[in-house]
Design a protein around this motif. Structure first.
Motif, PDB file in Angstrom:
ATOM      1  N   ASP A   4       8.189 -17.033 -10.764  1.00 33.93           N
ATOM      2  CA  ASP A   4       9.304 -17.875 -10.320  1.00 33.93           C
ATOM      3  C   ASP A   4       9.827 -17.500  -8.945  1.00 33.93           C
ATOM      4  OD1 ASP A   4       9.121 -19.235 -12.701  1.00 33.93           O
ATOM      5  OD2 ASP A   4      10.635 -18.012 -13.713  1.00 33.93           O
ATOM      6  N   ALA A   5       9.689 -16.230  -8.574  1.00 39.20           N
ATOM      7  CA  ALA A   5      10.191 -15.794  -7.256  1.00 39.20           C
ATOM      8  C   ALA A   5       9.094 -15.019  -6.524  1.00 39.20           C
ATOM      9  CB  ALA A   5      11.443 -14.944  -7.422  1.00 39.20           C
ATOM     10  N   LEU A   6       7.880 -15.565  -6.588  1.00 38.35           N
ATOM     11  CA  LEU A   6       6.720 -14.859  -6.065  1.00 38.35           C
ATOM     12  C   LEU A   6       6.862 -14.517  -4.581  1.00 38.35           C
ATOM     13  CD1 LEU A   6       3.894 -13.803  -6.756  1.00 38.35           C
ATOM     14  CD2 LEU A   6       3.004 -16.051  -6.218  1.00 38.35           C
ATOM     15  N   GLU A   7       7.335 -15.496  -3.784  1.00 39.06           N
ATOM     16  CA  GLU A   7       7.467 -15.265  -2.339  1.00 39.06           C
ATOM     17  C   GLU A   7       8.440 -14.126  -2.051  1.00 39.06           C
ATOM     18  OE1 GLU A   7       6.319 -19.570  -2.964  1.00 39.06           O
ATOM     19  OE2 GLU A   7       7.743 -18.149  -3.845  1.00 39.06           O
ATOM     20  N   ASN A   8       9.547 -14.081  -2.809  1.00 34.63           N
ATOM     21  CA  ASN A   8      10.531 -13.010  -2.597  1.00 34.63           C
ATOM     22  C   ASN A   8       9.964 -11.649  -2.979  1.00 34.63           C
ATOM     23  OD1 ASN A   8      12.432 -14.834  -1.728  1.00 34.63           O
ATOM     24  ND2 ASN A   8      13.360 -15.113  -3.748  1.00 34.63           N
ATOM     25  N   VAL A   9       9.225 -11.613  -4.095  1.00 32.53           N
ATOM     26  CA  VAL A   9       8.663 -10.344  -4.563  1.00 32.53           C
ATOM     27  C   VAL A   9       7.676  -9.777  -3.551  1.00 32.53           C
ATOM     28  CG1 VAL A   9       7.247  -9.243  -6.335  1.00 32.53           C
ATOM     29  CG2 VAL A   9       8.999 -10.903  -7.002  1.00 32.53           C
ATOM     30  N   VAL A  10       6.749 -10.621  -3.082  1.00 37.04           N
ATOM     31  CA  VAL A  10       5.738 -10.124  -2.147  1.00 37.04           C
ATOM     32  C   VAL A  10       6.380  -9.760  -0.804  1.00 37.04           C
ATOM     33  CG1 VAL A  10       5.046 -12.372  -1.192  1.00 37.04           C
ATOM     34  CG2 VAL A  10       3.404 -10.510  -1.276  1.00 37.04           C
ATOM     35  N   LEU A  64       5.745   3.625  -6.960  1.00 39.47           N
ATOM     36  CA  LEU A  64       6.850   3.126  -6.131  1.00 39.47           C
ATOM     37  C   LEU A  64       7.038   1.620  -6.313  1.00 39.47           C
ATOM     38  CD1 LEU A  64       6.184   5.146  -2.848  1.00 39.47           C
ATOM     39  CD2 LEU A  64       8.142   5.425  -4.392  1.00 39.47           C
ATOM     40  N   ILE A  65       5.928   0.906  -6.480  1.00 40.88           N
ATOM     41  CA  ILE A  65       6.015  -0.546  -6.684  1.00 40.88           C
ATOM     42  C   ILE A  65       6.722  -0.850  -8.004  1.00 40.88           C
ATOM     43  CG2 ILE A  65       4.652  -2.626  -7.159  1.00 40.88           C
ATOM     44  CD1 ILE A  65       2.617  -1.608  -5.105  1.00 40.88           C
ATOM     45  N   TRP A  66       6.388  -0.093  -9.049  1.00 39.18           N
ATOM     46  CA  TRP A  66       7.060  -0.298 -10.336  1.00 39.18           C
ATOM     47  C   TRP A  66       8.553  -0.005 -10.224  1.00 39.18           C
ATOM     48  CZ3 TRP A  66       6.392  -2.699 -14.734  1.00 39.18           C
ATOM     49  CH2 TRP A  66       5.094  -3.062 -15.115  1.00 39.18           C
ATOM     50  N   LYS A  67       8.907   1.022  -9.462  1.00 43.24           N
ATOM     51  CA  LYS A  67      10.330   1.303  -9.250  1.00 43.24           C
ATOM     52  C   LYS A  67      11.006   0.159  -8.501  1.00 43.24           C
ATOM     53  CE  LYS A  67       9.997   6.362  -9.337  1.00 43.24           C
ATOM     54  NZ  LYS A  67      10.140   7.620  -8.560  1.00 43.24           N
ATOM     55  N   CYS A  68      10.253  -0.467  -7.621  1.00 38.37           N
ATOM     56  CA  CYS A  68      10.752  -1.633  -6.893  1.00 38.37           C
ATOM     57  C   CYS A  68      10.992  -2.797  -7.858  1.00 38.37           C
ATOM     58  CB  CYS A  68       9.753  -2.010  -5.810  1.00 38.37           C
ATOM     59  SG  CYS A  68      10.403  -3.078  -4.528  1.00 38.37           S
ATOM     60  N   PHE A  69      10.073  -2.993  -8.816  1.00 41.25           N
ATOM     61  CA  PHE A  69      10.257  -4.022  -9.831  1.00 41.25           C
ATOM     62  C   PHE A  69      11.549  -3.785 -10.618  1.00 41.25           C
ATOM     63  CE2 PHE A  69       5.387  -4.759 -10.227  1.00 41.25           C
ATOM     64  CZ  PHE A  69       5.438  -5.655  -9.170  1.00 41.25           C
ATOM     65  N   VAL A  70      11.799  -2.527 -10.943  1.00 39.13           N
ATOM     66  CA  VAL A  70      13.010  -2.184 -11.705  1.00 39.13           C
ATOM     67  C   VAL A  70      14.261  -2.616 -10.946  1.00 39.13           C
ATOM     68  CG1 VAL A  70      14.379  -0.276 -12.625  1.00 39.13           C
ATOM     69  CG2 VAL A  70      11.904  -0.286 -12.942  1.00 39.13           C
TER      70      VAL A  70
END
Length: 816
Positions: free
Chosen positions: A30-36, A83-89
């Motif tokens: 749903d927010a793919l552009e923001n995540v990348v 670090l990416i997983w921490k970013c997801f959190v």
């Protein structure tokens, strides 16, 4: 959640990502552009990663984009992945589905850790097997750390490199395409080829990595099959898998990996058992093999090159399960090699083990009824992977950059470089032209005709002695190729080879590759050239080897008259060989001078005839094709003779590729008579203008309007205006995306220019910011008589000031 992430080690975190892959993909859609964007901003993703995801999302779908993003996460180094997983959190409050996923992970956290620990414990070996495992890993590492390359272009049959120095990642998809899709790829060229691959890769085909061929969560073992055309890198992929396992990078669930080549298994004539097969290659297992069999889940067997296997293996044959002579129930049982392979793949021997089989598409039908869990196909290199190959191929990085640049600038060479074998050909053929000691830009193959001539020259130089009469074989192959071009056929059967008295051989494999033909339930082997352009080149070469050159003129006239473009590239090769065929005469003998003269005369007359007729789009296309003939021939005398009286070249409204622009630059550079060049609305972008750059200053009237040039493109025009020999008098740059910044650069270039009399900059994005620069130009350029600026974004004050500048120069017209 952050604490949980700290507890998990690298392998557990990778398992975690794979375990929750589907939910994670759905959560970020749903927010793919923001995540990348966030991942790129935090430097966890490269700029290339960011562009890939955005491009895939636009061209494919959000599903494809999120799938690619998660794939990229799993490819990262362990510390980056954490670090990416921490970013997801940190982003969970923005994405409801991600928040739900993280909540589920927290609730399952301790159980997951115990599950991971239990799985890892199941991978641990008893103490008495650890020593032999260590010995096996060291042996496999030593056997796979060097890469042996076989190539038809070299005198030495094998050349050895360090695997890590030469290996480059390949695109692998999680299915096997049918022949029609392969044909589409063979027909596509250049950027179209790259876009075609991306479109299909982002849609129905999922890109996977080699470590995904066997998921660690698999409980009962599985069999995987990887297909790929000749030279695409199947054997190198197998070697890399074994090396990565031996060095602890992938597949920790496998305690032992055993790799076999079918070509080696062909030498076994008597009955054998699995124990003997393994001890033949790995004698240090000795009597301990009985212990190894006790945990089949920890075993991976690899069989490379099913298409080369001479034994009979048919998974649709029920006799193997019913007749004792075809059964292989245990590792000690003596039977045929084919029965051992069959029983391992079907999980009848050592049930629970995993098996990987590689093959050309021609043998895929043998596996159709096999118990294959994962089907995959190697597609070769994408754009960045091609660049990486040349970076690894050449020790001198300046040579690597020069060769890759040369390849990328030619749409045909760039298309061919999807295949590692043809990257090797390009590196081997082009490399010597760019070395520091022999660097000679004038000798570098400038045309595809020259490149393919050197390619075939190298094959002949090293392998012509393997056949009795290479000229005759190439003639027959070329005749078959020409029939294919004429009939729009790129697939040939055994019947076609028989018709032209051809037999598969190592020499012929430099030109033909095998595919699997499927027509309903019937299957057979078919052949195709690695790319349509090689077929077209060999077809053209045959015209110069024909013992009866009498009909060449009739053939050329008929071929050029075809309006569907089937002979377009073929004719370019014919024209090119009229000047470049001498490269091959050392091995093919002299080509009939009568043929060469007739081709040159035909090109001369065709260019003269087309140059004066550019009313319709078809006329313009025909003229462009004839200019390609001149470019391929690289014959300056012929260019001057044919265009000596031509003053205008008009291609307005006709789309031009960067290669077309290079051709125009070549022609304009050779012919001083060409004064007017009309390229209005030709869809030229900065890359095309870059190819035109060296010749622009020779034109008197240059019409470049309605092209997406932008400031960077206009900067190239400015360079032409700075040339002391510049002859440009009229310059049309309306609606080209010019801004104030670009206009200021253009004005700066005109300070030293005295030829320009008329400048059209209408319908751009100019504002009052560039008024001072334009004022300076209008007042100080001695010969400027007209400047058109309508349709820009000047304020009423700015317009008034520009119009007032006419007063000191009555002969000057300023239209705003």
């Amino acid at each position: 959640m952050t604490e949980l992430l700290e507890w998990w080690d690298d392998w557990q975190l990778l398992d975690l990502t794979n375990h929750y892959r589907q939910r994670l993909e759905e959560a970020i859609q749903d927010a793919l552009e923001n995540v990348v964007f966030v991942l790129a901003y935090e430097r966890y993703f490269s700029e290339q990663d960011y562009k890939q995801v955005i491009k895939r999302t636009k061209r494919g779908s959000r599903v494809a984009g999120s799938r690619l993003l998660v794939n990229l996460v799993t490819e990262k180094e362990p510390q980056v992945r954490k670090l990416i997983w921490k970013c997801f959190v940190k982003m969970d409050h923005l994405l409801p589905k991600l928040e739900e996923l993280l909540k589920a992970m927290r609730e399952e956290g301790s159980d997951l850790i115990e599950s991971f620990k239990a799985r890892k414990a199941s991978w641990e070996l008893p103490a008495h097997l650890k020593d032999v495992q260590q010995k096996h890993m060291e042996t496999q590492k030593a056997q796979t750390e060097t890469l042996s390359v076989n190539t038809i272009l070299m005198k030495e049959k094998v050349k050895v490199f360090q695997l890590l120095d030469r290996n480059a990642e390949l695109t692998i998809i999680s299915t096997v395409r049918d022949r029609t899709l392969v044909e589409h790829e063979l027909l596509a060229r250049g950027i179209d080829h790259e876009e075609w691959r991306e479109e299909h890769l982002g849609g129905e085909f999922e890109k996977i990595r080699t470590d995904q061929l066997f998921q660690s969560k698999s409980k009962s073992g599985s069999s995987s099959a990887v297909a790929g055309v000749p030279g695409i890198g199947k054997t190198t992929m197998v070697q890399k898998i074994v090396h990565d396992w031996a060095t602890g990078k992938i597949y920790p669930q496998f305690q032992f990996v055993f790799s076999f080549k079918f070509r080696d298994l062909n030498t076994i004539k008597d009955r054998v058992n699995l124990r003997e097969l393994i001890l033949e290659q790995y004698p240090y297992f000795g009597k301990i093999l009985g212990e190894v069999w006790k945990n089949p889940k920890g075993l991976l067997f690899i069989f490379d090159g099913l298409d080369e296997f001479k034994g009979r293996i048919d998974f649709g044959d029920s006799r193997r399960d019913t007749e004792p002579k075809h059964q292989c129930p245990d590792p000690e049982c003596w039977c045929e090699v084919s029965d051992i392979v069959y029983s391992l793949i079907q999980h009848k021997l050592l049930p629970g083990c995993s098996v990987l089989v590689t093959t050309r598409p021609t043998a895929l039908h043998l596996l159709e009824k096999a118990e294959i869990s994962v089907w995959a196909e190697i597609l070769g290199f994408d754009g960045e992977e091609r660049k990486e190959y040349f970076t690894r191929y050449f020790e001198d990085q300046s040579v690597a950059a020069a060769v890759f640049k040369h390849v990328k600038e030619n749409e045909i060479l760039y298309t061919m470089s999807y295949n590692p074998s043809y990257c090797w050909i390009l590196g081997l053929t082009l490399g010597p032209f760019f070395t520091q000691t022999h660097r000679d830009p004038q000798r570098v193959p400038k045309t595809i005709t020259q490149l393919y001539s050197y390619f075939i020259y190298n094959i002949l130089k090293n392998h012509s002695r393997e056949i009795e009469n290479p000229r005759e074989v190439l003639l027959r192959l070329g005749q078959m190729a020409f029939t294919g071009v004429a009939e729009k056929n790129i697939v040939f059967t055994d019947g076609d080879l028989i018709k032209y008295n051809l037999q598969p051989s190592q020499f012929l494999s430099g030109f033909l590759m095998e595919l699997l033909e499927r027509e309903g339930s019937a299957r057979s082997v078919v052949y195709t050239f690695p790319h349509l352009t090689i077929q077209e080149f060999v077809a053209a070469l045959a015209q110069f080897m024909s013992p009866d050159p009498g009909d060449i003129l009739k053939l050329l006239i008929e071929a050029h008259g075809m309006t569907d473009g089937r002979f377009e590239v073929f004719l370019r090769f014919v024209a090119g060989l009229s000047w470049s065929a001498w490269i091959l005469e050392e091995f093919l003998g002299k080509f009939p001078r009568q043929t060469i003269c007739r081709v040159i005369d035909w090109v001369k007359e065709e260019v003269k005839r087309r140059a004066g007729n550019t009313e319709s789009e078809a006329d313009k296309r025909s003229l462009l094709n004839t200019l390609h003939y001149l470019f391929e021939s690289q014959n300056p005398v012929l260019a001057n003779q044919t265009l000596g009286s031509v003053e205008t070249l008009s291609f307005s409204g006709l789309g031009l590729t960067p290669i077309d622009c290079a051709v125009l630059s070549h022609v304009i550079g050779l012919c001083d008579t060409i004064k007017h060049v009309d390229l209005w609305r030709c869809r030229i972008q900065c890359e095309g203008l870059q190819r035109l750059g060296p010749a622009l200053h020779k034109c008197q009237n240059l019409r470049l309007g309605d092209n997406d040039l932008g400031d960077s493109g206009v900067k190239l025009v400015s360079a032409a205006l700075r040339n002391p020999d510049c002859k440009i008098q009229t310059l049309w740059l309306q609606r080209v995306g010019l801004t104030d910044y670009g206009a200021e650069g253009l004005v700066s270039a005109l300070h030293t220019n005295h030829s320009l009399t008329e400048l059209k900059l209408a319908l751009n994005s100019l504002t009052d910011r560039c008024v001072p620069a334009l004022r300076c130009l209008i007042l100080n350029h001695p010969n400027l008589e007209q400047i058109k600026l309508e349709g820009n974004q000047f304020s009423p004050t700015g317009k008034k000031e520009l119009r007032s500048l006419q007063e000191p120069r009555p002969r000057l017209s300023v239209d705003v």
